[in-house]
Structure formats: C-alpha cells, structure tokens
Design an enzyme around this catalytic site. Structure first.
Site, PDB file in Angstrom:
ATOM      1  N   GLU A 187       0.827  -1.212   0.000  1.00 51.15           N
ATOM      2  CA  GLU A 187       0.000   0.000   0.000  1.00 51.15           C
ATOM      3  C   GLU A 187       0.860   1.261   0.000  1.00 51.15           C
ATOM      4  O   GLU A 187       0.412   2.322   0.426  1.00 51.15           O
ATOM      5  CB  GLU A 187      -0.965  -0.025   1.188  1.00 51.15           C
ATOM      6  CG  GLU A 187      -1.977  -1.152   1.086  1.00 51.15           C
ATOM      7  CD  GLU A 187      -3.345  -0.802   1.636  1.00 51.15           C
ATOM      8  OE1 GLU A 187      -3.617   0.390   1.895  1.00 51.15           O
ATOM      9  OE2 GLU A 187      -4.159  -1.732   1.801  1.00 51.15           O
ATOM     10  N   HIS A 240      -5.087   2.220   0.288  1.00 53.67           N
ATOM     11  CA  HIS A 240      -4.344   3.069  -0.629  1.00 53.67           C
ATOM     12  C   HIS A 240      -4.204   2.374  -1.972  1.00 53.67           C
ATOM     13  O   HIS A 240      -3.888   1.189  -2.034  1.00 53.67           O
ATOM     14  CB  HIS A 240      -2.949   3.369  -0.074  1.00 53.67           C
ATOM     15  CG  HIS A 240      -2.984   4.016   1.275  1.00 53.67           C
ATOM     16  ND1 HIS A 240      -3.241   3.296   2.427  1.00 53.67           N
ATOM     17  CD2 HIS A 240      -2.828   5.309   1.648  1.00 53.67           C
ATOM     18  CE1 HIS A 240      -3.228   4.133   3.452  1.00 53.67           C
ATOM     19  NE2 HIS A 240      -2.989   5.350   3.013  1.00 53.67           N
ATOM     20  N   LYS A 296     -10.375   5.791   5.998  1.00 52.77           N
ATOM     21  CA  LYS A 296      -9.504   6.648   5.189  1.00 52.77           C
ATOM     22  C   LYS A 296      -9.168   5.951   3.879  1.00 52.77           C
ATOM     23  O   LYS A 296      -8.820   4.767   3.877  1.00 52.77           O
ATOM     24  CB  LYS A 296      -8.209   6.949   5.940  1.00 52.77           C
ATOM     25  CG  LYS A 296      -7.152   7.664   5.102  1.00 52.77           C
ATOM     26  CD  LYS A 296      -5.768   7.525   5.719  1.00 52.77           C
ATOM     27  CE  LYS A 296      -4.703   7.955   4.713  1.00 52.77           C
ATOM     28  NZ  LYS A 296      -3.343   7.599   5.179  1.00 52.77           N
TER      29      LYS A 296
END
Length: 253
Positions: free
Chosen positions: A86, A143, A170
């Site tokens: 990530e 991510h 997130k």
C-alpha cells in the site's frame, strides 16, 4: 455524525484537521523532527514507523515512541506501519504487524493506530478489537497508488471500513485525469451524505489531486495531510499554505 476526539482535537466538525508525518529512519532524526513540529500549527502527528530502521526491534520501537510522546507533549500521535503493497517502505508478516500495532496501542503513548483494512478480515478484526480494548482510536485505511477505482467501489471500501469498526475510515487513490479527482470527491460527498456515521478521510494523490486535500470541508473529508519539508505521499503541500486555504474555505461556508 459522531465526533472523534484525539486529546483536544475534535475530528468531524469544522475545517479538516491537519496531519503531518514523521518519516525519520533513526531515533535521533525522529526526535529532532518532533521538536521542529511542536512550533507548527498542526493537529496530529503521524509516526510512519515503517521508515524506522529499528522497526523489527519492538523494545526499540516502544522506547522511541515513549520519547516521541514526551517530545510532542499534548499533540495526538497516529501510529502507522504502512505495508509495501500500500505504498510503504517495507513488509511485515501478519502476526508481526498485529503485534506491533497492539503493542503501540497498549503502550498508552499513541492516540490512534492505522489498520490497513484489506489485510485479511481475521487480521483486521484482531487489530481493531485489540486497539479498541486498549482504548485507542482506529484509522481504517486503504491506498491505491495505481488508479482511482469507480465511485461505487470507493464507497464500498469506505463502508467496509465502517462496518468492520474503524473509527475513521480513510482512502487515498491515484488520479490519472481530472475526472478521477471528481470521482473521488463525488464518492466522498455520497459517502458522507448517505452512509457515514463517523468522520472519513479521503484524498486524491499527486499534484493533480491537490484540490482534494484542500476542499474536504465542502465534500466531507475530515482530515488532510500537510508537509513540513518531508512528505509521506505525493501531493502533500506545505502546512502554512494548507492552513491558509482551509481557513479561507471554512470562513466562506
């Protein structure tokens, strides 16, 4: 929407709160960096422990963490080991990743711990449950440094983080066009309006996605990352410029 508190910082209300990363490799570099940041107008410091050269020595990690806590005073600390898949500096086996995160949470020296939500459901649950039992906040993260998924996929990922118990979901993605940035912002707005019962963080990386780091209050992202010299991801901008823009937008709303 529920407000999440990290010490004196209220997340989920007002303008986005500013996170600044520490990416030092040695204890000395990390603590020198911390001293610099105590005079910067920020809200949260993220220790990117995957950059730390002694990350495989748990007592060393905890000792440096204790010193970092003392150096930062009342500034909240987000503890993050970002895996290579990530965008991080290195890899850890799932059991070591869990051991590191739970030790940090139990130390009492961090306020929040980052958990990569696609590390495998059993690993994620063990991390989230343990961090919560230690009384710490979980930032669930994902991510994608290659692309921007569809709006539906972005919302699916954020909802999965929420459903698994992350206190602050997130997501950060890479744009290949201006349209990709709009996809990220639209997903943020829909997630906030329709599904989120807690603060979320979203961003489009690289210079093309800078606007997403500035307009979170408009679309629903509650925190943003700023730079003081060093950066931990492409597109982070200097804190003084970031704060100025956030204040202009906040005062206009």
């Amino acid at each position: 929407m529920e407000i999440v508190k990290l010490r004196d910082v209220e997340i989920g209300i007002g303008s986005p709160k500013i996170i600044v990363p520490i990416v030092g490799r040695s204890r000395e570099e990390i603590l020198a960096r911390a001293q610099e940041l105590t005079n910067i107008p920020l809200h949260v410091v993220e220790w990117r422990v995957d950059f730390y050269q002694d990350v495989n020595d748990l007592p060393s990690v905890l000792s440096t963490l204790r010193a970092l806590r003392e150096a930062l005073g009342n500034i909240p600390i987000l503890f993050t080991f970002r895996t290579r898949k990530e965008g991080g500096e290195r890899e850890l086996p799932p059991d070591r990743y869990t051991q590191l995160n739970l030790a940090a949470a139990l130390s009492g020296d961090v306020d929040a711990v980052d958990v990569e939500i696609f590390s495998g459901d059993s690993v994620v649950r063990e991390n989230i449950d343990g961090i919560h039992q230690a009384g710490r906040i979980v930032v669930g993260s994902n991510h994608d440094f290659q692309r921007t998924p569809s709006q539906a996929d972005l919302i699916f990922r954020l909802r999965k983080m929420q459903d698994m118990g992350a206190d602050i979901p997130k997501i950060a993605v890479m744009p290949r066009s201006a349209g990709d940035v709009l996809t990220l912002l639209s997903a943020t707005e829909e997630m906030t309006r329709c599904y989120a019962d807690r603060p979320i963080i979203t961003m489009s990386m690289s210079s093309q996605g800078v606007v997403s780091r500035l307009c979170g209050e408009v679309f629903g992202s509650s925190m943003t990352f700023g730079a003081v010299g060093q950066v931990s991801a492409p597109g982070q901008i200097p804190v003084d410029q970031l704060r100025q823009v956030l204040e202009i937008l906040h005062n206009s709303l």
